[in-house]
Structures are given as structure tokens and as C-alpha cells.
Write an enzyme that holds these catalytic residues in place. Structure first.
Site, PDB file in Angstrom:
ATOM      1  N   THR A  98       0.872  -1.175   0.000  1.00  0.00           N
ATOM      2  CA  THR A  98       0.000   0.000   0.000  1.00  0.00           C
ATOM      3  C   THR A  98       0.910   1.227   0.000  1.00  0.00           C
ATOM      4  O   THR A  98       2.123   1.113   0.163  1.00  0.00           O
ATOM      5  CB  THR A  98      -0.896   0.042   1.259  1.00  0.00           C
ATOM      6  OG1 THR A  98      -0.076   0.267   2.407  1.00  0.00           O
ATOM      7  CG2 THR A  98      -1.674  -1.251   1.432  1.00  0.00           C
ATOM      8  N   ALA A 139       3.121  -1.168   4.697  1.00  0.00           N
ATOM      9  CA  ALA A 139       2.348  -0.002   5.143  1.00  0.00           C
ATOM     10  C   ALA A 139       3.353   1.131   5.375  1.00  0.00           C
ATOM     11  O   ALA A 139       4.385   0.931   6.036  1.00  0.00           O
ATOM     12  CB  ALA A 139       1.587  -0.328   6.415  1.00  0.00           C
ATOM     13  N   VAL A 146       7.406  -2.275   7.050  1.00  0.00           N
ATOM     14  CA  VAL A 146       7.271  -0.814   7.114  1.00  0.00           C
ATOM     15  C   VAL A 146       7.899  -0.195   5.874  1.00  0.00           C
ATOM     16  O   VAL A 146       9.068  -0.441   5.559  1.00  0.00           O
ATOM     17  CB  VAL A 146       7.923  -0.245   8.388  1.00  0.00           C
ATOM     18  CG1 VAL A 146       7.712   1.268   8.437  1.00  0.00           C
ATOM     19  CG2 VAL A 146       7.349  -0.905   9.627  1.00  0.00           C
ATOM     20  N   LYS A 147       7.084   0.609   5.176  1.00  0.00           N
ATOM     21  CA  LYS A 147       7.549   1.234   3.942  1.00  0.00           C
ATOM     22  C   LYS A 147       8.123   2.611   4.272  1.00  0.00           C
ATOM     23  O   LYS A 147       7.471   3.425   4.955  1.00  0.00           O
ATOM     24  CB  LYS A 147       6.356   1.362   2.979  1.00  0.00           C
ATOM     25  CG  LYS A 147       6.705   1.144   1.533  1.00  0.00           C
ATOM     26  CD  LYS A 147       5.431   1.002   0.706  1.00  0.00           C
ATOM     27  CE  LYS A 147       5.729   1.073  -0.765  1.00  0.00           C
ATOM     28  NZ  LYS A 147       4.501   1.127  -1.568  1.00  0.00           N
ATOM     29  N   LEU A 148       9.333   2.847   3.802  1.00  0.00           N
ATOM     30  CA  LEU A 148      10.072   4.070   4.141  1.00  0.00           C
ATOM     31  C   LEU A 148      10.577   4.727   2.860  1.00  0.00           C
ATOM     32  O   LEU A 148      11.015   4.022   1.942  1.00  0.00           O
ATOM     33  CB  LEU A 148      11.277   3.714   5.023  1.00  0.00           C
ATOM     34  CG  LEU A 148      10.953   2.996   6.335  1.00  0.00           C
ATOM     35  CD1 LEU A 148      12.205   2.335   6.896  1.00  0.00           C
ATOM     36  CD2 LEU A 148      10.369   3.980   7.338  1.00  0.00           C
TER      37      LEU A 148
END
Ligand code: G3P
Length: 215
Positions: free
Chosen positions: A27, A56, A82-84
Site C-alpha cells: 500500500t 504499510a 514498514v515502507k520508508l
């Protein structure tokens, strides 16, 4: 190649997952906004639909805020990645998440140089945006090829996740190159299934079947 669906629409995700071909979900803030739903509840529901990596994304831009935000997002579910963003703050946060055993997907990657740095920081996944580069008359797929080679040269464990996929050819090219993952919008997943010769062939089989004597 693992196939992820690039969506925050739980109906699309449920439908694609029912086909038996979805390994994970990605996402981003734009997709969450499009879902019209609260971030935590939609991400949690996605985690209940697909038992695989669910990306996310943080929205903080400074590492002082990004690091605690990343930790909070990781607590939503055991499958959260975790998207960074690929910024210095994103790299700093990636390194800390790596040390804490939290999986990361470093996003908004537009060059192999950026992708090398993400791997050095300990990213679990790197997301080069193929379609957005193609939109600017670059060949986005070149970055997938370069990163697969670079990671292979040095045994870097980061997985290349081809993102910003616009059509079935992107998926085939990513698979030919050896991209570890491809995240695909629902519309393109549906296009991948379809072939007019499958439809006409099936129609012919069913028509011929009508003349077979039935007992
Ligand atoms: O999830 C990130 C990426 O896939 C975005 O794609 O179509 O907005 O360039 P797009």
C-alpha cells in the site's frame, strides 16, 4: 517471482487472493486515501485477508518522527513491512529497523545508486518505480536489471520489488530479469489472466461438447 497486489481496496485484494496467486500486498498513502478508510483499520483488515508481507508506509519525513512511527506501524500485525522513503531519514530509519528486526520496504527508488544504499542500510525490499520512470522517457526496467546484478554481485539479501507496474509486459520483463517480487495493481493482474485465444478455445470446447452423446 513473488506476486504482490498493489492496492488498499479490500474487495480487490480479497478477489485476487481467491485466485491463489497473491503472496503479499503493498500500500502507499495515495492508495490508503483512495480506499476512503482509516489507515490502521484497513491495514489490519488486509493482514487478515493475505497471510504474507503487507507493506504499510510512514508519512513522517524527519527521522526523529519516522523512527517511532515505523515502530508503531510494525506493531499492527506480525506480517507488516514498514515502507520508508528513499531519503536520508528513510535510510537512517531503515538501519534502525534492521537492528530491531523490523522488516522494511524502501520506496520511491528511481536509481540503482539509491537502491544500493537501501541495501547497505539493511532494507528487506527495495521498490524501484518502473512506470513513473517510463513516463519520463527513461527505461524503468533497467533499474530492476541493475539492482538484481548489484545485489547478486555482493550477496546482498535485499529483495528487488518491481513497483509502479502499468501493464502485463512490465510483469513479464521483471520476471525475465529475475526480480524477486513484482507488485501489481488489480487491473493489471486481471489483464494477466486474460487471453482471447483462451476464451475462444474454451467456447469451442464447450460447443463441441454439446454434440458428445450423454448417457
Ligand atoms: O506502490 C507504489 C507504486 O506501485 C505506485 O505506482 O502507478 O502510482 O506509479 P504508480
Amino acid at each position: 517471482m513473488e506476486i504482490f497486489i498493489d492496492s488498499a481496496d479490500v474487495n480487490e485484494i480479497r478477489e485476487a487472493a481467491s485466485w491463489g496467486i497473491v503472496d503479499g500486498v503493498t500500500t502507499n498513502p495515495s492508495l490508503i486515501a483512495k480506499s476512503g478508510r482509516d489507515f490502521r483499520s484497513v491495514v489490519h483488515e488486509i493482514c487478515e485477508i493475505v497471510d504474507g508481507p503487507i507493506s504499510a508506509e510512514v508519512v513522517s519525513t524527519e527521522s526523529a518522527k519516522m523512527i517511532p512511527e515505523a515502530r508503531e506501524i510494525a506493531k499492527i500485525h506480525r506480517n507488516i513491512v514498514v515502507k520508508l522513503p528513499l531519503t536520508t531519514a528513510g535510510l537512517q530509519t531503515t538501519k534502525i529497523m534492521f537492528e530491531e528486526g523490523i522488516k522494511t520496504n524502501v520506496t520511491l527508488c528511481f536509481s540503482a545508486a539509491q537502491g544500493l544504499l537501501a541495501a547497505k542500510a539493511g532494507a528487506t525490499y527495495i521498490s524501484p518505480f518502473i512506470g513513473r520512470l517510463d513516463d519520463l522517457a527513461h527505461v524503468g526496467m533497467d533499474i530492476i536489471e541493475e539492482l538484481v546484478t548489484i545485489y547478486d554481485n555482493y550477496g546482498l539479501p535485499t529483495k528487488v520489488l518491481a513497483a509502479s507496474i502499468r501493464h502485463p509486459r512490465h510483469v513479464v520483463d521483471a520476471a525475465l530479469i529475475g526480480s524477486h517480487v513484482c507488485t501489481i495493481p488489480f487491473k493489471v493482474l486481471a489483464q494477466l489472466v486474460k487471453h482471447p485465444l483462451t476464451d475462444s478455445g474454451l467456447a469451442a470446447f464447450l460447443k463441441d461438447w454439446e454434440s458428445v452423446p450423454k448417457r
